[in-house]
Design an enzyme around this catalytic site. Structure first.
Site, short mmCIF file in Angstrom:
data_model
loop_
_atom_site.label_atom_id
_atom_site.label_comp_id
_atom_site.label_asym_id
_atom_site.label_seq_id
_atom_site.Cartn_x
_atom_site.Cartn_y
_atom_site.Cartn_z
N GLU A 295 48.22 -96.30 -88.54
CA GLU A 295 47.10 -96.53 -89.33
C GLU A 295 47.56 -97.84 -89.52
O GLU A 295 47.59 -99.19 -89.83
CB GLU A 295 46.17 -95.88 -89.82
N GLU B 90 47.56 -85.49 -89.57
CA GLU B 90 46.99 -86.09 -90.12
C GLU B 90 48.31 -87.38 -91.10
O GLU B 90 47.78 -88.74 -90.69
CB GLU B 90 45.82 -85.30 -91.44
N ASN C 24 24.42 -106.16 -84.22
CA ASN C 24 26.50 -104.81 -84.18
C ASN C 24 25.94 -104.05 -82.95
O ASN C 24 24.73 -102.73 -83.12
CB ASN C 24 26.08 -104.12 -85.84
N GLY C 25 27.18 -103.47 -82.29
CA GLY C 25 26.52 -103.05 -81.53
C GLY C 25 26.78 -103.72 -79.79
O GLY C 25 27.92 -104.10 -79.84
N LYS D 288 48.49 -90.45 -90.45
CA LYS D 288 47.89 -91.83 -91.68
C LYS D 288 49.00 -93.25 -91.52
O LYS D 288 48.48 -94.14 -91.86
CB LYS D 288 48.36 -91.54 -92.70
N CYS E 63 31.25 -104.33 -86.90
CA CYS E 63 30.65 -105.65 -87.47
C CYS E 63 29.95 -105.06 -88.61
O CYS E 63 29.22 -103.95 -88.92
CB CYS E 63 29.74 -105.43 -85.74
N ARG F 158 34.50 -102.27 -93.29
CA ARG F 158 34.38 -102.11 -91.88
C ARG F 158 35.58 -102.18 -91.50
O ARG F 158 35.58 -101.63 -89.85
CB ARG F 158 32.61 -102.34 -91.83
N LYS G 277 36.42 -99.27 -89.79
CA LYS G 277 35.75 -98.37 -91.20
C LYS G 277 34.98 -96.73 -89.82
O LYS G 277 35.13 -95.71 -90.26
CB LYS G 277 35.19 -98.32 -92.14
N TRP H 220 33.25 -107.14 -85.18
CA TRP H 220 34.73 -106.72 -84.52
C TRP H 220 34.67 -106.67 -83.32
O TRP H 220 33.39 -106.44 -82.78
CB TRP H 220 34.47 -104.70 -85.36
N HIS I 51 59.71 -77.99 -77.20
CA HIS I 51 59.57 -78.34 -75.61
C HIS I 51 58.94 -79.90 -75.00
O HIS I 51 58.49 -80.11 -74.47
CB HIS I 51 57.71 -77.81 -75.19
C1 G6P Z 1 37.39 -94.23 -87.50
C2 G6P Z 1 37.98 -94.45 -89.27
C3 G6P Z 1 39.11 -93.50 -89.40
C4 G6P Z 1 37.95 -92.04 -89.45
C5 G6P Z 1 37.36 -92.24 -87.91
C6 G6P Z 1 36.06 -91.94 -87.56
O1 G6P Z 1 38.61 -94.29 -86.59
O2 G6P Z 1 38.99 -95.71 -89.18
O3 G6P Z 1 39.10 -93.33 -90.68
O4 G6P Z 1 38.33 -91.00 -89.69
O5 G6P Z 1 36.48 -93.73 -87.78
O6 G6P Z 1 34.42 -91.32 -88.80
P1 G6P Z 1 33.66 -90.56 -89.34
O7 G6P Z 1 33.12 -92.07 -90.48
O8 G6P Z 1 32.77 -90.18 -87.94
O9 G6P Z 1 35.01 -89.17 -89.74
#
Ligand code: G6P
Length: 613
Positions: free
Chosen positions: A493, A486, A99-100, A490, A2, A27, A608, A73, A509
């Site tokens: 996501e 990673e 927000n929260g 990506k 949010c 966000r 985000k 959100w 395995h």
């Molecule tokens: C969310 C974002 C990711 C990020 C993760 C941790 O899932 O979409 O891109 O890696 O949070 O966020 P931070 O701000 O703590 O690195």
């Protein structure tokens, strides 16, 4: 997650709020709304994008020099027009954005229902604004005092802003475990979840601390108090070091692509002033202050989430390999709930791009309670984690807007490499000659990243070849195992293709059962340690007709004969390979997502900055 933006001052609030909401879109959200005061309060809210809200409001009246806006959100209640914020109190006098999560909302709701309150939405937020109304009317309190008393009865996390039509000269904001920033303009105030909506109006900001409540008034007054004790606080005004261009796409189609291409610069920025191969030193200011404590640590515990957790894994390899300090890497969300053994002999390293991830922040608090020294590796300056840690280093990557993290990842790995080198030298774990060799090569990394970026057309072609496949497997060994994780993250996501990252040897395995002619297998196969082993892994995939895309070192002649596609990256020292090998994986997922018509910067369901647990 949010986003909040609010305004009070001489200008029309609506265009400022809408621009602010657009800035907060990165966000992650699923509905948006605004409330405006112009003699009375009007609320407009809509499921969907900020643009849909703008289209809806365009035919209505939107005057007023005070207002609050929100991107939601969904947590409690599905994303729809009713659950969207702002929420009214029952008497339509107050309006609030949040927000929260209010964890005890159910108990509060039942008690309020007994008092005759009716609720329109399924949200926890509406309960909070009714609670404030109940206290305000029953005890006849000014707005800020009613908000403060209500918050002492709330369990959970919040950043809120409240507007009262009977006290139209002020906005009240408060925070606990969710960020809220006050922007101080010329005869005007802004309140926002982060600095992005403020930067085009002012550079003077106050980061509200946890458990603080602020009143900003049209007449210029500003007061901050502690929520529990009512004690008045002296605000500290920060000067933002951020330019508006950093928040624009600068000619790229997506922020993610811009951020991928910024990496030669952002990695160089993370090194700037911290490394000097000629004089043979690496220095991290944050480490200097606490070196005595760090040198005697019995182990490091790295706590992070998502992509930051992956960089933490690379940190484990780096710090154990070079500085010979034992390291454990934990998901912050697991660490905080599993009664971990943490003592004052441990150093906890919290890694976070946003500096606001709720679980990482809670892990920091837990580590502090247990007496550990806490070090932060953070991107967003002034963020909650940056302020909660004992010491730390910023990665200086600038605002990262694309939800899929790219430049923050390489910035974090750069910082962890500097940290490992610094500790290795100070602890005498490395010869001066080897140290110098490594430093000299490390300085070349930004240029080598640039060379990898120049492979973009080849990577785009490969993306076209596999864009329709439903699954993908990523394999790597040693330093490149976290890179495989990673790369898979990506792809998941932003393109919604199911992908798994695995240590290459573990393939036998389980994942090998999935391999057939439909399965792209992306293998990081640079030519340093365990090269022969990874060549064998590639043979095993080919024997089962998998489609092999291999990231290899320039000049590799073995793998190019076996793999379907090879992407060459420059040779470098083994510990630095992740900074190069991750780049093709970022570009590959970007191109696949674009080809599949996905919204790269705002993928579905993702946020985000994850400010709820
Ligand atoms: C969310 C974002 C990711 C990020 C993760 C941790 O899932 O979409 O891109 O890696 O949070 O966020 P931070 O701000 O703590 O690195």
């Amino acid at each position: 997650m949010c986003g909040i933006v609010a305004y009070i001052g001489p200008k029309e609030a609506y265009p400022l709020l809408m621009k602010g909401l657009q800035r907060l879109e990165y966000r992650g959200y699923d509905s948006a709304g605004v409330a405006l005061f112009n003699g009375d309060i009007r609320v407009y809210k809509k499921k969907g994008k900020v643009q849909e809200l703008a289209d809806y409001v365009s035919t209505l009246s939107y005057e007023g020099t005070m207002g609050i806006g929100h991107t939601r959100w969904a947590t409690h209640g599905e994303p729809d027009d009713i659950n969207a914020h702002p929420h009214f109190s029952g008497n339509r006098r107050l309006v609030l954005v949040h927000n929260g999560i209010i964890e005890n909302y159910d108990v509060l709701k039942k008690a309020l229902e007994k008092e005759g309150h009716h609720f329109e939405s399924q949200t926890d937020t509406e309960v909070l604004v009714h609670l404030i109304e109940e206290i305000q009317t029953r005890e006849n309190l000014p707005l800020e005092e009613a908000v403060r008393v209500a918050l002492t009865r709330v369990v959970g996390a919040y950043a809120i802003v409240v507007m009262d039509k009977q006290e139209p000269g002020k906005l009240v904001g408060a925070r606990k475990a969710s960020p809220l920033v006050i922007g101080i303009g010329e005869g005007e105030y802004f309140l926002a979840s982060d600095a992005t909506p403020l930067i085009e109006h002012t550079k003077k900001v106050i980061y509200l601390n946890d458990q603080e409540i602020a009143v900003v008034e049209r007449n210029g007054d500003l007061q901050i108090k502690k929520i529990d004790s009512n004690e008045v606080q002296t605000p500290f005004i920060h000067e933002l070091d951020m330019e508006i261009e950093a928040l624009e796409k600068g000619g790229y189609d997506y922020f993610m692509l811009k951020e991928i291409y910024e990496q030669p610069d952002t990695i160089a920025d993370a090194m700037r002033g911290r490394i000097n191969p000629r004089e043979n030193w690496v220095r991290l200011g944050g480490l200097e202050k606490i070196y005595e404590q760090i040198a005697n640590a019995q182990r490091f515990i790295i706590a992070a989430c998502g992509t930051s957790w992956h960089s933490g894994l690379i940190g484990e390899y780096l710090i154990e390999d070079l500085a010979r300090i034992p390291v454990e890497v934990e998901y912050a969300s697991e660490l905080r709930y599993r009664n971990p053994i943490i003592t004052d002999k441990d150093v906890v390293i919290a890694i976070s791009q946003s500096g606001e991830t709720a679980d990482t922040l809670a892990a920091v608090e837990l580590a502090k309670e247990k007496g550990a020294l806490v070090y932060g590796i953070v991107n967003v300056v002034g963020s909650s984690i940056a302020r909660a840690t004992d010491s730390g280093s910023y990665i200086h990557a600038g605002p990262e807007i694309g939800v899929a993290s790219t430049k923050a990842f390489t910035g974090q790995v750069t910082l962890l490499t500097l940290m490992a080198l610094d500790l290795a030298q100070r602890r005498g774990e490395i010869s001066e000659t080897r140290f110098q060799e490594l430093l000299t090569e490390f300085k070349n990394i930004p240029d080598k990243v640039q060379k990898v970026l120049e492979k973009n057309q080849q990577i785009k072609y490969i993306a076209g070849e596999i864009q329709d496949k439903p699954n993908a497997l990523y394999l790597g060994r040693g330093y490149n195992f976290p890179v495989a994780l990673e790369g898979a993250l990506k792809l998941k996501e932003i393109s919604y293709i199911h992908a798994e990252g695995y240590p290459a040897a573990e393939m036998k395995h389980g994942p090998i059962a999935l391999i057939d002619e439909q399965m792209p297998v992306i293998v990081i196969a640079t030519n340093r340690s365990a090269y022969d082993k990874i060549v064998s892994n590639i043979q095993e995939v080919k024997a089962r007709k998998g489609i092999v895309i291999a990231i290899v070192t320039e000049g590799d002649e073995t793998i190019s004969h076996i793999a379907d596609h090879t992407i060459e990256i420059p040779d470098t020292e083994e510990p630095f390979t992740p900074l190069l090998s991750v780049i093709p994986l970022q570009l590959l997922s970007y191109y696949i997502a674009v080809m599949r018509g996905c919204n790269v910067d705002q993928p579905r369901n993702l946020a985000k900055s994850v400010t709820v647990e």
